[in-house]
Design a protein around this motif. Structure first.
Motif, PDB file in Angstrom:
ATOM      1  N   LEU A  78       0.811  -1.058   0.081  1.00 53.22           N
ATOM      2  CA  LEU A  78      -0.068  -0.025   0.025  1.00 53.22           C
ATOM      3  C   LEU A  78       1.032   1.142   0.094  1.00 53.22           C
ATOM      4  CD1 LEU A  78      -2.839  -0.912   2.606  1.00 53.22           C
ATOM      5  CD2 LEU A  78      -2.876  -1.051   0.102  1.00 53.22           C
ATOM      6  N   ASP A  79       2.228   1.143   0.565  1.00 52.67           N
ATOM      7  CA  ASP A  79       2.881   2.373   0.762  1.00 52.67           C
ATOM      8  C   ASP A  79       3.303   2.851  -0.846  1.00 52.67           C
ATOM      9  OD1 ASP A  79       4.163   4.511   1.989  1.00 52.67           O
ATOM     10  OD2 ASP A  79       6.052   3.165   1.585  1.00 52.67           O
ATOM     11  N   GLN A  80       3.190   1.962  -1.888  1.00 49.90           N
ATOM     12  CA  GLN A  80       3.349   2.020  -3.239  1.00 49.90           C
ATOM     13  C   GLN A  80       2.119   2.996  -4.042  1.00 49.90           C
ATOM     14  OE1 GLN A  80       5.252  -1.152  -5.487  1.00 49.90           O
ATOM     15  NE2 GLN A  80       4.926  -2.160  -3.893  1.00 49.90           N
ATOM     16  N   THR A  81       1.321   3.201  -3.215  1.00 50.62           N
ATOM     17  CA  THR A  81       0.214   4.185  -3.784  1.00 50.62           C
ATOM     18  C   THR A  81       0.428   5.636  -3.898  1.00 50.62           C
ATOM     19  OG1 THR A  81      -0.775   4.392  -1.787  1.00 50.62           O
ATOM     20  CG2 THR A  81      -1.526   2.496  -3.031  1.00 50.62           C
ATOM     21  N   ASP A  99       0.166   9.469  -3.147  1.00 48.58           N
ATOM     22  CA  ASP A  99      -0.256  10.693  -2.206  1.00 48.58           C
ATOM     23  C   ASP A  99      -0.644   9.816  -0.769  1.00 48.58           C
ATOM     24  OD1 ASP A  99      -0.579  12.636  -4.224  1.00 48.58           O
ATOM     25  OD2 ASP A  99      -2.121  11.787  -5.083  1.00 48.58           O
ATOM     26  N   ALA A 100      -0.112   8.946  -0.707  1.00 52.52           N
ATOM     27  CA  ALA A 100      -0.245   8.164   0.681  1.00 52.52           C
ATOM     28  C   ALA A 100       0.972   7.913   1.505  1.00 52.52           C
ATOM     29  CB  ALA A 100      -1.190   6.894   0.463  1.00 52.52           C
ATOM     30  N   GLN A 101       0.859   7.862   2.921  1.00 53.73           N
ATOM     31  CA  GLN A 101       1.985   7.462   3.447  1.00 53.73           C
ATOM     32  C   GLN A 101       1.536   6.082   4.299  1.00 53.73           C
ATOM     33  OE1 GLN A 101       3.746  10.212   6.287  1.00 53.73           O
ATOM     34  NE2 GLN A 101       5.142   8.771   7.268  1.00 53.73           N
ATOM     35  N   TYR A 112      -2.792   9.013   5.198  1.00 51.33           N
ATOM     36  CA  TYR A 112      -1.940   8.324   6.391  1.00 51.33           C
ATOM     37  C   TYR A 112      -2.580   7.175   6.748  1.00 51.33           C
ATOM     38  CZ  TYR A 112       0.829   7.134  10.267  1.00 51.33           C
ATOM     39  OH  TYR A 112       1.646   6.654  11.252  1.00 51.33           O
ATOM     40  N   GLY A 113      -1.626   6.084   6.660  1.00 54.48           N
ATOM     41  CA  GLY A 113      -2.331   4.843   7.036  1.00 54.48           C
ATOM     42  C   GLY A 113      -1.153   3.983   7.684  1.00 54.48           C
TER      43      GLY A 113
END
Length: 275
Positions: free
Chosen positions: A53-56, A58-60, A107-108
């Protein structure tokens, strides 16, 4: 390399000493940011999913970023007030200080150590998406048997045992480690199932069906990830247990199969697994 104790205190003091940070700054940032927390028991694919998921854009997305979470998990296991205190007094500010610098819209965390903070997360981040990640208990227990889970010195599970009102409390001293791990899988997934709205997300289906992954993870978390990136990731699994004490569950002894069925059977079925 920092020792675990030094790293713990560096994390705590790094937040507490920034006394000038105002609560309204934190709340304003939270209002402008999308949050998600994917919670599950260890050995359920959390590291793999966080890296994917960190490869998406606009997301950390991080996986278990703090040593302090180990201590917080143990304190919160039988104490909801401790979970609330940790989120309110420390973790909320810590996330703000660490995550704001990347200036991402989302942020996730995919974090097994915050699973006992599920209710506190819902209160502290009321707009956040919370998901329950689950993996077949037979595979999780086999993986945990090859590690130190519920053994002396394991930082995640020191002091973890049934509460006095738990039906397994009286049997606990006589239970072997396999039985205790069955209880652990059952107890933690039952807690998450009853705390988080909606059905659990099965790790096996994340690996096998992109459409399932998109509908059950990407869309609720407001993320976009091409199927080609997902395909590359599932072909190269991470954090795989290489050496096992137990054979695959199909080769378990009849007594072990019966023990698993007795302790975990109901929870397996509640979460959509056939046994």
């Amino acid at each position: 390399m920092l020792t675990s104790r030094r790293r713990y205190w560096r994390e705590i003091l790094g937040v507490e000493l920034r006394f000038w940070v105002r609560e309204r700054w934190i709340n304003d940032w939270i209002d402008r940011t999308d949050f998600f927390f994917i919670l599950g028991l260890g050995r359920s694919g959390t590291r793999f999913l966080a890296r994917l998921l960190d490869q998406t854009a606009d997301a950390q997305v991080v996986h278990e970023p703090l040593r302090a979470d180990f201590v917080a998990y143990r304190r919160a296991f039988h104490n909801d007030d401790e979970a609330q205190r940790y989120l309110r007094q420390f973790r909320k500010k810590e996330i703000y200080l660490r995550a704001r610098e990347r200036r991402t819209d989302i942020y996730g965390e995919v974090n097994s150590l915050l699973r006992r903070h599920a209710a506190a997360l819902q209160e502290t981040f009321p707009k956040a998406t919370l998901l329950h990640l689950i993996r077949d208990g037979r595979d999780v227990i086999r993986s945990m048997m090859a590690r130190r889970t519920l053994m002396p010195g394991d930082p995640s599970t020191i002091g973890i045992r049934p509460a006095d009102n738990d039906p397994w409390a009286e049997k606990w001293p006589e239970m072997d480690r396999f039985s205790q791990l069955c209880w652990y899988w059952r107890t933690e997934n039952r807690y998450l199932r009853k705390t988080i709205q909606g059905p659990a997300v099965q790790f096996e289906l994340i690996l096998n069906e992109y459409d399932y992954f998109q509908a059950r993870v990407l869309e609720p978390c407001h993320l976009e990830l091409p199927s080609t990136v997902w395909q590359q990731a599932v072909e190269r699994p991470t954090n795989v247990t290489m050496h096992h004490q137990l054979p695959p569950w199909e080769a378990w002894s009849p007594s072990r199969r019966q023990t698993f069925l007795q302790i975990c059977g109901e929870e397996m079925e509640e979460n959509g697994y056939k046994i």
